[in-house]
Design a protein around this motif. Structure first.
Motif, mmCIF file in Angstrom:
data_model
loop_
_atom_site.group_PDB
_atom_site.id
_atom_site.type_symbol
_atom_site.label_atom_id
_atom_site.label_comp_id
_atom_site.label_asym_id
_atom_site.label_seq_id
_atom_site.Cartn_x
_atom_site.Cartn_y
_atom_site.Cartn_z
ATOM 1 N N LEU A 91 0.502 -1.511 -0.042
ATOM 2 C CA LEU A 91 -0.044 -0.160 0.027
ATOM 3 C C LEU A 91 0.745 1.093 0.177
ATOM 4 O O LEU A 91 0.357 2.685 -0.150
ATOM 5 N N GLY A 92 2.307 1.010 0.330
ATOM 6 C CA GLY A 92 2.711 2.294 0.914
ATOM 7 C C GLY A 92 2.930 3.303 -0.426
ATOM 8 O O GLY A 92 2.558 4.223 -0.422
ATOM 9 N N ALA A 93 3.125 3.032 -1.899
ATOM 10 C CA ALA A 93 3.000 3.523 -3.009
ATOM 11 C C ALA A 93 2.156 4.350 -3.291
ATOM 12 O O ALA A 93 1.990 5.347 -3.633
ATOM 13 N N PRO A 94 0.659 3.416 -3.829
ATOM 14 C CA PRO A 94 -0.065 3.907 -4.132
ATOM 15 C C PRO A 94 -0.470 4.629 -3.035
ATOM 16 O O PRO A 94 -1.046 5.825 -3.264
ATOM 17 N N LEU A 95 -0.037 5.200 -1.801
ATOM 18 C CA LEU A 95 -0.958 5.831 -0.843
ATOM 19 C C LEU A 95 0.056 6.918 -1.132
ATOM 20 O O LEU A 95 -0.695 7.997 -1.021
ATOM 21 N N ALA A 96 1.548 6.573 -0.919
ATOM 22 C CA ALA A 96 1.906 7.891 -1.462
ATOM 23 C C ALA A 96 1.120 8.699 -3.549
ATOM 24 O O ALA A 96 1.374 10.002 -2.704
ATOM 25 N N ARG A 97 1.276 8.199 -3.966
ATOM 26 C CA ARG A 97 0.433 8.406 -4.860
ATOM 27 C C ARG A 97 -0.736 9.410 -4.545
ATOM 28 O O ARG A 97 -0.664 10.404 -5.537
ATOM 29 N N SER A 98 -1.553 8.635 -3.979
ATOM 30 C CA SER A 98 -2.834 8.792 -4.117
ATOM 31 C C SER A 98 -3.521 10.494 -2.842
ATOM 32 O O SER A 98 -3.080 10.951 -3.544
ATOM 33 N N LEU A 99 -1.897 10.635 -2.366
ATOM 34 C CA LEU A 99 -1.308 12.464 -1.222
ATOM 35 C C LEU A 99 -1.099 12.860 -2.343
ATOM 36 O O LEU A 99 -1.154 14.135 -2.329
ATOM 37 N N GLY A 100 0.023 12.277 -3.121
ATOM 38 C CA GLY A 100 0.970 13.329 -3.870
ATOM 39 C C GLY A 100 0.084 14.098 -5.025
ATOM 40 O O GLY A 100 0.274 14.977 -4.874
ATOM 41 N N GLU A 101 -1.344 13.441 -5.255
ATOM 42 C CA GLU A 101 -1.875 13.501 -6.418
ATOM 43 C C GLU A 101 -2.613 14.684 -5.812
ATOM 44 O O GLU A 101 -3.527 15.648 -6.498
ATOM 45 N N THR A 102 -3.625 15.100 -4.805
ATOM 46 C CA THR A 102 -4.243 15.739 -4.738
ATOM 47 C C THR A 102 -3.446 17.212 -4.279
ATOM 48 O O THR A 102 -4.350 18.453 -3.947
ATOM 49 N N ALA A 103 -1.838 17.571 -4.727
ATOM 50 C CA ALA A 103 -1.337 19.008 -5.426
ATOM 51 C C ALA A 103 -0.467 18.681 -6.159
ATOM 52 O O ALA A 103 1.299 19.451 -5.916
ATOM 53 N N ASP A 104 -0.491 17.766 -6.888
ATOM 54 C CA ASP A 104 0.293 17.671 -7.944
ATOM 55 C C ASP A 104 1.638 18.019 -7.497
ATOM 56 O O ASP A 104 3.124 17.971 -7.638
ATOM 57 N N VAL A 105 1.886 16.780 -6.642
ATOM 58 C CA VAL A 105 3.154 16.107 -5.663
ATOM 59 C C VAL A 105 4.179 15.869 -6.020
ATOM 60 O O VAL A 105 2.962 14.399 -6.141
ATOM 61 N N PRO A 106 5.613 14.868 -6.553
ATOM 62 C CA PRO A 106 5.447 14.039 -7.154
ATOM 63 C C PRO A 106 5.822 13.283 -5.812
ATOM 64 O O PRO A 106 5.940 13.376 -4.868
ATOM 65 N N ALA A 107 5.934 11.242 -5.742
ATOM 66 C CA ALA A 107 5.481 10.208 -5.223
ATOM 67 C C ALA A 107 6.205 9.836 -5.399
ATOM 68 O O ALA A 107 7.244 9.045 -6.931
ATOM 69 N N PHE A 108 7.169 9.112 -4.204
ATOM 70 C CA PHE A 108 8.266 7.557 -4.728
ATOM 71 C C PHE A 108 8.323 6.415 -3.604
ATOM 72 O O PHE A 108 7.350 6.330 -2.769
#
Length: 359
Positions: free
Chosen positions: A113-130
């Motif tokens: 879940l870690g990577a999808p969670l990072a992507r989902s959070l980042g997408e709320t403000a166009d912030v890159p996820a890793f």
């Protein structure tokens, strides 16, 4: 807020979501939110837990007057994806599709879940996820892949994130680059990973679910013929066996407790049977470390001990007695996975290493 890049790190666990915000390497806050098992069970699959865990993180940010928009990056723990080399990866569409499809996952584990969670959070403000040094880091040498039967290859799944973090810390303390060191690293938790690191690469490890030392909950390596007879006895189904081997094995099976500190207290109070079990657990840890030293041809610069059990001085001293002939021991009790996630992103931002693409 002082100057410096803000990074949000998230680490989903079986019944908790651990996360924190860092300014560069300085921790601003950290939280570990517990989830009721029945609450998670109602959601169905592991991936269905994502909205719940995302909302928990967003609520905590708001409580601290922070938003995702103020972050330079969001980084999540990497899971049991297909075999990957170590490093920092961008969370891309291919990875998310593969996680949803599930065909390339090597196990159903909350770290997925870690990577999808990072992507989902980042997408709320166009912030890159890793994600960084996932559980599936695989840098095995060819000889390490064979088990004894071609239908049962050895699989590289380990506590790679914390293992590589303490390896970096050991290199810093020695003032030697990691790619010039040979290390044997023991991560001692509810599952145990003992790793051989040669010049910065993780060339061999035990899979904590399949072998190695028994731990507080897991059985480690078992006698093959006895295991076959047990599985074919008709007394147990797969869920019962899985629980027996991964949740109710090891120290718990022998003593009724999976708390090493409690077991040590019982031993010191005169319970010799518990003492034998504890010494056997330390003995198996040391034997596995010796095997990893052999994988390094005996060229070991340092033996590193980490994980929750490393808080127990009695256990550390038993390991020191058996392993000091290999090299000096460095001890890093507990885990530093959030810091490891942040430092992985900073290495990319600072040009120390290049970001990798999941493909």
């Amino acid at each position: 807020m002082s100057d410096g890049r803000l990074i949000l790190a998230v680490n989903p666990g079986g019944t908790s979501t651990k996360f924190g915000v860092y300014r560069e390497t300085e921790e601003l806050f950290e939280e570990n939110v517990r989830h009721l098992p029945e609450e998670l069970a109602e959601l169905g699959s592991t991936l269905d837990q994502l909205p719940l865990r995302r909302d928990v993180v967003l609520q905590a940010l708001a409580k601290h007057d922070l938003t995702v928009a103020g972050m330079s990056a969001v980084v999540g723990r990497g899971g049991t994806f297909k075999p990957l080399s170590s490093g920092t990866y961008s969370v891309n569409d291919r990875l998310i599709d593969d996680i949803r499809d599930g065909s390339t996952l090597q196990a159903d584990h909350p770290s997925n879940l870690g990577a999808p969670l990072a992507r989902s959070l980042g997408e709320t403000a166009d912030v890159p996820a890793f994600f960084v040094d996932p559980v599936c880091v695989d840098e095995f040498i060819p000889e390490a892949r064979l088990s004894g039967h071609p239908r049962l290859p050895r699989v590289s799944l380990s506590h790679a994130l914390n293992i590589r973090m303490v390896a970096y810390k050991t290199a810093e303390s020695l003032e030697v680059p990691l790619d010039r060191l040979n290390l044997v690293v023991l991560h001692l938790g509810s599952g145990i990973s003992v790793n051989a690191i040669r010049r910065g690469r993780m060339i061999d490890t035990n899979n904590a679910n399949d072998g190695g030392p028994f731990s507080s909950q897991r059985v480690g390596t078992l006698p093959t013929t006895g295991l076959i007879k047990l599985c074919l006895s008709g007394e147990y189904d797969w869920p019962q066996l899985k629980r027996m081997f991964l949740k109710e094995g090891g120290l718990y099976a022998y003593t009724g407790t999976d708390h090493v500190g409690e077991a040590i207290k019982r031993m010191r109070d005169g319970d010799e049977e518990v003492g034998v079990v504890l010494r056997a657990m330390a003995y198996q840890m040391a034997k596995e470390a010796g095997a990893m030293a052999a994988a390094l041809s005996g060229d070991v610069d340092r033996v590193v001990v980490t994980g929750g059990m490393a808080h127990n001085q009695w256990l550390v001293e038993r390991l020191r007695e058996r392993l000091s002939f290999l090299a000096e021991l460095s001890v890093f009790p507990g885990e530093c996975e959030l810091e490891a996630l942040v430092r992985g992103v900073l290495r990319v931002f600072d040009g120390v290493e290049e970001v990798k693409e999941y493909a």
